[in-house]
Every structure is written in structure tokens, then in C-alpha cells.
Design an enzyme around this catalytic site. Structure first.
Site, mmCIF file in Angstrom:
data_model
loop_
_atom_site.group_PDB
_atom_site.id
_atom_site.type_symbol
_atom_site.label_atom_id
_atom_site.label_comp_id
_atom_site.label_asym_id
_atom_site.label_seq_id
_atom_site.Cartn_x
_atom_site.Cartn_y
_atom_site.Cartn_z
ATOM 1 N N HIS A 105 8.148 32.468 -6.912
ATOM 2 C CA HIS A 105 9.439 33.098 -6.620
ATOM 3 C C HIS A 105 10.636 32.246 -7.022
ATOM 4 C CE1 HIS A 105 8.446 36.826 -4.429
ATOM 5 N NE2 HIS A 105 7.368 36.176 -4.028
ATOM 6 N N LYS A 142 23.458 38.728 0.030
ATOM 7 C CA LYS A 142 22.251 37.975 -0.294
ATOM 8 C C LYS A 142 22.346 36.615 0.392
ATOM 9 C CE LYS A 142 23.227 38.673 -4.605
ATOM 10 N NZ LYS A 142 21.977 39.164 -5.184
ATOM 11 N N ARG A 143 21.230 35.938 0.430
ATOM 12 C CA ARG A 143 21.205 34.592 1.000
ATOM 13 C C ARG A 143 22.276 33.726 0.336
ATOM 14 N NH1 ARG A 143 17.901 30.439 -0.920
ATOM 15 N NH2 ARG A 143 16.881 31.979 -2.261
ATOM 16 N N LYS A 167 18.222 47.960 -4.296
ATOM 17 C CA LYS A 167 18.631 48.822 -3.178
ATOM 18 C C LYS A 167 20.018 49.392 -3.417
ATOM 19 C CE LYS A 167 15.928 45.775 -0.277
ATOM 20 N NZ LYS A 167 16.014 44.493 0.431
ATOM 21 N N THR A 175 16.059 41.809 -5.022
ATOM 22 C CA THR A 175 15.729 43.159 -4.549
ATOM 23 C C THR A 175 16.967 43.873 -4.026
ATOM 24 O OG1 THR A 175 15.058 42.243 -2.404
ATOM 25 C CG2 THR A 175 13.309 42.694 -4.006
ATOM 26 N N LYS A 178 23.513 31.630 -6.495
ATOM 27 C CA LYS A 178 23.853 33.058 -6.388
ATOM 28 C C LYS A 178 25.350 33.294 -6.580
ATOM 29 C CE LYS A 178 19.864 34.004 -3.431
ATOM 30 N NZ LYS A 178 19.136 34.994 -4.249
#
Length: 802
Positions: free
Chosen positions: A354, A543-544, A655, A651, A549
Site C-alpha cells: 500500500h 483524507k488522512r 467515492k 479510495t 497528500k
């Protein structure tokens, strides 16, 4: 058929549970008691379905191991899958309760942190819905990750107590408890045949008690199990110490045992934190491996057939110790030799990677494993010795040998143990799979190319569209003529022909607006009366919180937009509300500072009269599954802006796409497949590509030169240095970008990001274009259903034919 259960029958069953378990009537019951009684009714239905199900002895069963399962709420999900959601809602209404209030009473199951856990939850739903025999395994964390509270603009961590949900859904099986041993010493012994036997003594034992959550598939045909392990002490209380008045000491052994399953991902900056994390991982894999082996022996008798009936999928490296643990069980308990044991393990364990960041690959100090898991250490050493011989035979005395060893530089490298053992290694998007083959694991790929593959992540479309967005679900069913897409998500492609239909566009716009109003009510209810501008474009990054990110890049854009408003207050600007949801790991200081910056921006804009009704920032505290279910249907723009080559898949992007949000993003992770499906007409790409990132770094990336040369970059960062309305400045974040290398290339991508946003905002002001893009995103999202991903796992990795 469970769908034939009437609302009257459901009501009678709930009232019976209230009487039998709580000794109260409906009129006396609290919402929490109504929830628990309803959950008991649904759990009982699932238990009966499971008892009546049949699994043929020839089936190969999947054992899905993950340190996280981010399940969210289960009441409405289970009712939906059983086909009794309307009956349950009706029964609650008949009893004088608002169904939505009862559903809201359920706390999220605190068993995960982010995408890793949510992926595992989606996959469990799909495996049950597709009639694949499977069991999930994890830890029954008492307090989960943590509940995030924002105090004075900073993240604080509070214990997340989800026990009301745990008591409703989890069934303990004390009769299936197993022992897990730590510490002690191993004494080598040899029998008359010259075979090695390990004598393990002086260890400390912890009891692993399983608590099972039932996972019913859509349609109610198959019920699988998520087995969660809870740690118990062999000595509940030292009576001698207690009688001596040493009350705290008398419970020390119990405390040391139970702390193993207290929280998810304890901070590991200290040796104590590392020790606890390692104990968590071994406790989890040992209990799981023992259970699988015991059940196999009970059902089949012959341990040598183990790989024919079981496939163990390890979700990231956290469960890697299952490899030496299986070797221990096969050799020490079942009496097999090394070679026989190794052949079985190699044929039944597969690994999902991952991360593409080598620095994020999990390692453990070898001294820690030596002291806590001495027998496992022996086995790891032997695996490493044989692996080293194999590498030398292939590569000679090359540096390729050293960098692929399991034990290297005083550390045990978990990913390398997976590479040495697992019959399949998969990435989680096409790009990610290529990076694994061509970069991260290139040496081993060249030796065993047949072992490597990729399965692009998927999401539970039944939850994230049909349940979370019932208005859109209704429109989809009307346009497609049925709800067949619930089991055939590829049918969503049929929506594309309606993308130019003006009446459909108006209906889609109306649905989005109503969803925004609902989300505004959620925000007001959950964040101290926060008032969200529902007339503004909703631009979302959820998101985290991690530097790669690049939530900080979005913060730079927001600051730029505020300054352009001040430059020209009369400038026509698309009103925008930026919504963030993210938790930062408790010990991740930079990430927590970025959250603080986002909160400063929120306060800054709220106190800027020129930005009123034009620019807004809302930071959702305690982002979780139930919060995502409220937000996804309202989102209009999806920020997927990680540094190219760093995001394995994602993911949240799927969504948001499925709910009609338009993506602005880099060519990274599953964004690549999204772009292949959507093209430039329905998605906004910006930034460096993966190979350009690598090339720029190799040529000597100089963020300070960008700061000096680019007016927009310099202006924004100077504003961060200057500070905001709340008196806080962020010169530390600026220094990290300008003088410490800008590891994730924010400054390199900012100008393109800013200009792409200008183009996006202009397009979003065109109602017809906006709604057409939204519909095309929904139409193309069926590929990202978890059902498709699970079918690929079944066909290409697990070799299960249904």
C-alpha cells in the site's frame, strides 16, 4: 427471505428485546436502548442465516488480515443488505421514534484510521455479497484510533469509546480463545533423527479471545465473519498482592495484557511504543494463524493439504509475522520439517502493498524481536539465511543482495520478508503496480515477474451511493429502469446517454443542492453551530493528513484567492467553500501544524468582510465514516492532489466521483484510471508526472529559486510568515518548503494548480457544463466498485471460481 419480514414483525421483535434484555417498555426506552435492541434483532437474523448456510468441504477460504477495518455504522448497512431497511425504519416510526435519530445514536466502530481500513471494510462487504467464503481478522481495539477535537485551532486527541456499538454487534467466543506467548527463551534440542526441536520456556502468556462481527452480503444470502481479537490476562488479579494492600500492583499483569488491544497505532517514538506495536502485531497474527490451523485440522485432518483450502491475504505489512508464525505452528506443533512447512506457506500467503515510499516500508529493530519473540526470531533468521543464499546465486556479490535482505543494518524489513515468501504481490492501482515492478521491488520482479500484479482498489458502491445518497440512487434507478446496478455496477455506464439531457441536469442540480443543505445541517449540529454557505461551490479534500497528500498546497491556493479578492474586490469570483476532513497521527507534528493552519484560514476568512459569501473554509473535526457519508453526496469538487508517484491508489477519490464530484488532481494512484475513463472533458489534471518528479529531483530541485522567481508563490508564503487574524504565523512550514527541500514538490506544482483551478471555477459557473461533467463522473464510476476488485482477486490471486 428476510425481505419478507414486515414492519410489524420487526416492531414486535424490538419490543421483545427491550423487555428481555433491559426490563423496560418502548415508552421507557432511551434512543441508545432502542438502537441496541434493534441491533440485537438484526444480529439474530444474521446468525440464523449463517447457521443455515452451507460451505462445501472443497471450497478455498479467504482469510483477510488487516490491522484496520474501518466499518463505520452497521445498523442501517445490515438492514439494507438484508432487504429490511424499510421495515426497520417503519417499525421505529410506528414505535414513536425518528428512525434517523436511532441510526445517529450508533457510534462509528473505531477500528481504523483511513483508506486501509475502509478498503478492508468494503472488501468484506463485497466478498459476502459475491458469496465468497471469507473471514476478516483484526484487533478488537477498545478505544479505536482517537476522537479528534479542535481546541483553540489545534488537534487534540480524546479516547474514542465505541463500546455501545461493540456490545451490540460483537459475539464473544471464549471457547475458541488461544494463548499467545511473549518473551522467554529458546533452548535448542536435537532428537535421535538429528532433527532440531525448539524448547520454549519462561514466556509470558496473553489470552486472545475472539469477538465476531457478522458481515451479511447484499441480498442476505451469505454471512461472513470479521473476527476481532481481544487481549486478556491469565491472571485477572494477584490475590496475594491485593491482600497486602498493593492494589495497583495486584492488577499490573492484567493491565500489561489488556493494553495490547487498548488503542490502534500507539505512538511509537519511544521504545515502549515500539514494543507495544510489535506485541499488537504478533498477538493478532498468532491468534489468527492458530485458529486457522486448528479449524483446518478439525475439518480436514491433514495439515499438508492446508494450502489447498486456505489463502491468507495480508493487507499491507502489518500482518507479515504470520509468515514465521505459520512456520512455527507447522514445525513445532504439527511436526513438519522446514522444507515441507516452507512449501505450504509459500503457496498460501499473498501480500498487498500500500505504499510506494521506501521510507514508509515497515521495519523493526532486530533486538526488539529477539527479546519479545525469540522463537520467531530464530525462524526469521533461517528464512533470511536461505533467502540470502538465493539472492547471491542470482545476483552474485551485488548491492542487490544487501538491499533485499530481510535482516539488514540491525532491522527486520517486513516487505522483504513478503517478497521472499508470498506467491503473489499486488499493487492497488495500475500506476502503483508499475512502480512496484519498475522501481520499488524491481530486483525481485526481474527474478519472479509472475508473482507481481495489480488490483485497482474499489469501494462499496451500495454504501457510498445507494445508502449515503438516496436521492441520487432514486434518479439512477429511474434513468436505468431498475436497481440492477446494485449487483452490476458496470450498469452505471448507461447514465452517460443522459449527460446532455437538460431535464436530467436540472434534477441532478436539485439533488446536489438538497444534499448540500443536509450537509450544512450536519455541520451545524456537529461543529458548534457552524454555518455553511450552501450557495457556494463545495470543494472538498478529505483524507488522512500527510505531507504527501498536500493539504498544504490547497491552503496556499486559498490564501492566494483571498489576496486576489483584496486586490480587486469587484472581481467576479465563483463563491467557494473549501471543506477539509483529516486526522493527523498523534506524534506527527508537521501534520498537526497543517491542521492548525487550516483552522487559522477558517478563522481568517470568517473575519474578513470582503470574503463574506465568497470564500469559506470549514474544517470538519473528527472526520470518520459517518461524517463522510454526510459529506460525499454534497461535494462538487474533489481534491486529489498528492505528489505524483506517492499515492498508491486512494479510495476517497472514487467515492466522490461516484457521487458526482468533479476531480482536480495529479496523475497519481487511481487518478490515472479515472483520467483514462473521463478524459480532459470531465477531469482537471495539473502538475508534474511521476517521471518528471524523479527527473527534477535528480537534476537538483531548488525550491528557493522558485520562491525567489515566482511572485504568487512568494506572496502566499510571505503571508504565512506574516500570520493571520488569530495571531498565529507558520514560518516553520514555510522554512520546510523553501529551505528544507520541499520534499513533496508543492512549490513546483503551485502555479499549474492555481491556473487549473481558475479554469475549473470558470467551467463550474456554467450550469449545463457542470451537471454534464457530474453525470459523466457518476456514469464512469462503476469500474471502481469493490465487487470488480474482489472478482479480480478471486480470479488472479486467490484462484476461487464462483
Amino acid at each position: 427471505m428476510t425481505s419478507e419480514i414486515s414492519r410489524e414483525e420487526v416492531r414486535s421483535a424490538i419490543e421483545d428485546k427491550l423487555c428481555a434484555y433491559f426490563g423496560i417498555t418502548n415508552e421507557e426506552a432511551t434512543d441508545a436502548q432502542i438502537f441496541q435492541a434493534t441491533a440485537m434483532v438484526i444480529r439474530e437474523i444474521m446468525s440464523r442465516l449463517m447457521a443455515g448456510g452451507q460451505k462445501s468441504s472443497g471450497d478455498r477460504e479467504v482469510h483477510y488480515m488487516s490491522m484496520e477495518f474501518l466499518m463505520g455504522r452497521s445498523l442501517m448497512k445490515n438492514a439494507f443488505n438484508l432487504g429490511i431497511d424499510q421495515a426497520v425504519s417503519g417499525a421505529l416510526e410506528d414505535m414513536g421514534h425518528k428512525a434517523s435519530d436511532i441510526f445517529e445514536t450508533e457510534p462509528d466502530a473505531g477500528l481504523g484510521n483511513g483508506g486501509l481500513g475502509r478498503l478492508a471494510a468494503c472488501y468484506m462487504d463485497s466478498m459476502s455479497s459475491m458469496d465468497i467464503p471469507a473471514t476478516g481478522y483484526s484487533i478488537c481495539y477498545e478505544l479505536g484510533m482517537f476522537k479528534q477535537e479542535i481546541v483553540d485551532g489545534e488537534q487534540t486527541e480524546v479516547a474514542d469509546d465505541w463500546r455501545i456499538a461493540a456490545s451490540s454487534w460483537l459475539v464473544p467466543h471464549a471457547d475458541e480463545a488461544v494463548q499467545v506467548n511473549f518473551g522467554g527463551q529458546v533452548t535448542p534440542q536435537w532428537d535421535n533423527m538429528g532433527r532440531y526441536n525448539a524448547k520454549y520456556t519462561d514466556y509470558t502468556t496473553v489470552i486472545a479471545v475472539p469477538r465476531d462481527m457478522l458481515i451479511v452480503g447484499y441480498g442476505g444470502k451469505t454471512v461472513n465473519t470479521l473476527r476481532l481479537w481481544e487481549a486478556h490476562s491469565t491472571d485477572e488479579l494477584n490475590m496475594y498482592l491485593f491482600s497486602e494492600g498493593k492494589y495497583v500492583q495486584s492488577m499490573e499483569q492484567r493491565t500489561l495484557s489488556e493494553v495490547i488491544t487498548k488503542v490502534l497505532y500507539p505512538a511509537d517514538e519511544t521504545i515502549e511504543g515500539k514494543t507495544l506495536r510489535l506485541k499488537q502485531q504478533y498477538f493478532f497474527v498468532s491468534a489468527t494463524a492458530q485458529t486457522i490451523v486448528l479449524k483446518h485440522l478439525k475439518e480436514y485432518g491433514d495439515i499438508k493439504s492446508f494450502a489447498d483450502h486456505h489463502v491468507i491475504q495480508i493487507n499491507d505489512t502489518h500482518p507479515t509475522l504470520v509468515i514465521p508464525e505459520l512456520m512455527r505452528l507447522f514445525m513445532d506443533d504439527c511436526g513438519l520439517g522446514w522444507d515441507e512447512s516452507w512449501e505450504i506457506v509459500k503457496k498460501c500467503v499473498a501480500y498487498t502493498n500500500h505504499t510506494v515510499m521506501s521510507e514508509a516500508l515497515e521495519t523493526w529493530p532486530q533486538t526488539l524481536i529477539q527479546s519479545i519473540l525469540p522463537r520467531i526470531w530464530e525462524i526469521i533468521c533461517e528464512i533470511n539465511r536461505r533467502w540470502c543464499e538465493n539472492l547471491v546465486a542470482q545476483f552474485g556479490n551485488s548491492e542487490k543482495v544487501g538491499r533485499n535482505l530481510i535482516i539488514r543494518d540491525g532491522y527486520v524489513h517486513m516487505a522483504n520478508m513478503c517478497l521472499a515468501t508470498c506467491y503473489k504481490v499486488n499493487g492497488v492501482s495500475t500506476l502503483h503496480g508499475e512502480i512496484l515492478k519498475n522501481d520499488l521491488f524491481n530486483d525481485i520482479y526481474n527474478l519472479h515477474p509472475d508473482r507481481f500484479t495489480a488490483v485497482t482498489n474499489g469501494i462499496d458502491h451500495r454504501r457510498w451511493l445507494a445508502q449515503s445518497n438516496p436521492r441520487l440512487h432514486g434518479l439512477v434507478c429511474d434513468l436505468l429502469g431498475s436497481d440492477r446496478y446494485l449487483t452490476h455496477p458496470e450498469d452505471l455506464e448507461g447514465l452517460a446517454k443522459f449527460a446532455d439531457d437538460t431535464q436530467v441536469q436540472k434534477k441532478l442540480e436539485e439533488i446536489k443542492h438538497l444534499n448540500k443543505i443536509d450537509f450544512a445541517a450536519f455541520a451545524k449540529r456537529n461543529d458548534n453551530g457552524y454555518i455553511l454557505n450552501t450557495d457556494a461551490l463545495m470543494d472538498v479534500q478529505i483524507k488522512r493528513l500527510h505531507e504527501y497528500k498536500r493539504q498544504l498546497l490547497c491552503a496556499m491556493l486559498i490564501t492566494h484567492l483571498q489576496m486576489t479578492i483584496h486586490d480587486n474586490p469587484n472581481r467576479e469570483l465563483q463563491p467557494v467553500t473549501f471543506v477539509f476532513g483529516a486526522k493527523a497521527a498523534a506524534g506527527y507534528k508537521v501534520a498537526k501544524r497543517i491542521i492548525e493552519l487550516l483552522c487559522s484560514l477558517s478563522d481568517e476568512l470568517a473575519n474578513d468582510p470582503l470574503c463574506k459569501d465568497r470564500l469559506q473554509v470549514y474544517f470538519m473535526q473528527n472526520y470518520r465514516v459517518s461524517a463522510a457519508e454526510a459529506l460525499m453526496p454534497a461535494a462538487q469538487v474533489s481534491e486529489q492532489i498528492s505528489t505524483a508517484g506517492k499515492e498508491a491508489s486512494g479510495t476517497g477519490n472514487m467515492k466522490l466521483m461516484m457521487n458526482g464530484a468533479v476531480t482536480i488532481g495529479t496523475l497519481d494512484g487511481a487518478n490515472v484510471e479515472m483520467y483514462d475513463l473521463l478524459g480532459d472533458e470531465n477531469m482537471y489534471l495539473f502538475g508534474l508526472h511521476t517521471e518528471q518528479v524523479i527527473e527534477m529531483k535528480n537534476n537538483g530541485y531548488n525550491p528557493q529559486a522558485i520562491y525567489n522567481d515566482n511572485y504568487n508563490v512568494r506572496r502566499v508564503l510571505d503571508r504565512f510568515n506574516q500570520g493571520f487574524h488569530d495571531g498565529k504565523n507558520y514560518s516553520d512550514l514555510v522554512s520546510n518548503l523553501v529551505y528544507n527541500g520541499d520534499q513533496y514538490m508543492l512549490l513546483a506544482d503551485f502555479e499549474d494548480y492555481m491556473q487549473t483551478h481558475e479554469r475549473l471555477f470558470a467551467d463550474m459557473r456554467d450550469d449545463a457544463k457542470r451537471e454534464k461533467m457530474s453525470m459523466m463522473n457518476i456514469a464512469k464510476s462503476g469500474f471502481f466498485a469493490a465487487d470488480r476488485a474482489i472478482q479480480e482477486y478471486a480470479d488472479n490471486i486467490w484462484y476461487i471460481k464462483k
